[in-house]
Design an enzyme around this catalytic site. Structure first.
Site, PDB file in Angstrom:
ATOM      1  CE  LYS A   1     -40.244  84.266 -29.002  1.00 19.92           C
ATOM      2  NZ  LYS A   1     -39.757  84.271 -27.630  1.00 19.92           N
TER       3      LYS A   1
ATOM      4  CD  GLU B   1     -34.840  81.316 -24.227  1.00 23.65           C
ATOM      5  OE1 GLU B   1     -34.504  81.501 -25.406  1.00 23.65           O
ATOM      6  OE2 GLU B   1     -35.799  81.917 -23.684  1.00 23.65           O
TER       7      GLU B   1
END
Length: 439
Positions: A256, A240
């Site tokens: 997510k 990420e």
């Protein structure tokens, strides 16, 4: 310039050469195609100047440090800098003891792009020294090498790994906390919260660099990296990006949504398709996208915040992930370090509303996050930067032989506590495999 080694061999030599210094940072894209990454991999090592600070006025100190030293800066932000940004605190257990903020100006900086090696800082003759490292003295890429004296003779699992990984929470405790957090959601206190748990080992004797190499080989990710600060280590396989600046543009890419990979290509494709269209996962993702949009607005030219990609599905060795991309044009009246502060900690690791979520994180989690769910990366002399999110990472304090990693996920009204626990174990799977342990 001597450049005869294959890129993977040179990378290994470079990392081991850098590791002889007290401080080094290695950032690796692992060949993932990313329009914002400046280099395939980059190593900064040695210290010409450094800044170490705990929360209070750490961001202001960094602004001053950067203003006085318009050079390459490498460093990290601890999650607990939140206490400087908001009226919050961190009183949970901490056995890693990383500073809240640390940055250094490297004595050597070596970068590789498309096979081309550049010495950006330092004497270019250092490449000869690196290339002359005898491959025979490099370790095989098979994980941590542990001194036999540190291994229990009668423990077969310890004889293999030397580590006894324990959960800070029992499964029942984790499930109970998730149910209590869902009550806060029902009451309307929060919509979503990123709830994490720690796994740890005491008396952990690992070789940090070899452990990182094993992790990076098993779980190559686009923002992986190795950070050594004396006896403290970050061994990261994070997929990420927190925040990136290119010119006047800011880019954030929160994750997510998670689904397990399958060795059967047909089943794997079905899982990927199901993730992209899963309403629960989409709900988790869009809540954080809205939060990131709000955070970016604090630093953006009016009307410039936009969602470049919503619900993009990206595949990594262990998991598929749902990733969105949000960007804006930086207001020229806002210092870029204030732009980092305005979005920190990252929404994907907090929840919404952000401040209440962070209050509940402190209440329900039992371990201080510290560098976990913080960020590390670099700032170039022109003020462009790129910072990751410290997840899927082993944190290690060699001084007290304490090893830790945390995993978690988004809790929403629709969350099933059992499934959330299984997702935690899935996210921990690569680390557990490298440490040759199990929960």
């Amino acid at each position: 310039m001597k450049n005869s080694d294959q890129p993977s061999i040179f990378k290994q030599k470079l990392l081991h050469w850098a590791n002889q210094f007290d401080v080094c940072c290695f950032l690796d894209s692992n060949h993932y195609k990313d329009q914002y990454s400046a280099y395939d991999f980059i190593v900064a090592t040695g210290v010409n100047a450094e800044l170490k600070s705990n929360y209070g006025d750490a961001f202001e100190k960094l602004k001053t440090f950067q203003k006085e030293n318009k050079q390459w800066l490498f460093g990290f932000f601890s999650y607990d800098l939140k206490n400087e940004i908001e009226d919050l605190h961190s009183d949970n257990l901490d056995k890693l003891n990383f500073p809240d903020l640390y940055f250094f100006i490297p004595a050597y900086l070596i970068a590789v792009k498309d096979g081309k090696i550049e010495v950006l800082v330092g004497d270019k003759d250092v490449l000869d020294e690196i290339n002359d490292i005898d491959r025979a003295f490099l370790p095989a890429k098979n994980g941590a090498v542990l001194p036999a004296s540190k291994i229990g003779k009668n423990d077969k699992r310890k004889a293999k790994s030397g580590l006894d990984i324990k959960p800070r929470l029992t499964k029942d405790q984790y499930l109970d906390k998730v149910e209590h957090l869902k009550k806060h959601i029902i009451r309307g206190d929060i919509y979503e919260i990123n709830f994490c748990q720690e796994f740890f080992a005491e008396n952990a004797f690992i070789n940090p660099i070899e452990t990182f190499e094993a992790l990076n080989m098993l779980s190559p990710t686009p923002f992986g990296g190795y950070f050594k600060l004396n006896d403290q280590y970050i061994l990261s396989a994070t997929p990420e990006r927190f925040l990136c600046k290119r010119g006047n543009k800011l880019i954030s890419q929160p994750i997510k949504g998670t689904a397990r990979r399958n060795i059967d290509p047909i089943q794997d494709h079905k899982i990927k398709y199901a993730l992209k269209n899963d309403l629960k996962e989409q709900t988790e993702n869009v809540m954080i996208v809205d939060l990131v949009r709000h955070d970016l607005t604090k630093s953006a030219l009016k009307g410039s915040v936009k969602v470049d990609e919503l619900f993009g599905v990206y595949s990594f060795p262990q998991v598929h992930q749902l990733i969105s991309t949000i960007s804006c044009d930086l207001n020229p009246e806002i210092h870029f370090i204030d732009a980092i502060k305005n979005t920190f900690p990252m929404g994907s690791m907090t929840g919404a509303p952000k401040i209440k979520a962070m209050e509940l994180i402190e209440e329900f989690e039992v371990t201080k996050r510290g560098i976990y769910s913080g960020s590390f990366g670099c700032i170039n002399p022109n003020g462009d930067f790129d910072f990751n999110v410290v997840i899927r990472s082993i944190l290690y304090n060699k001084q007290n032989n304490y090893l830790s990693f945390q995993v978690g996920g988004a809790i929403t009204y629709h969350s099933d506590a059992e499934k959330e626990y299984e997702e935690c174990l899935l996210k921990a799977s690569a680390i557990l495999s490298v440490l040759e342990s199990e929960i």
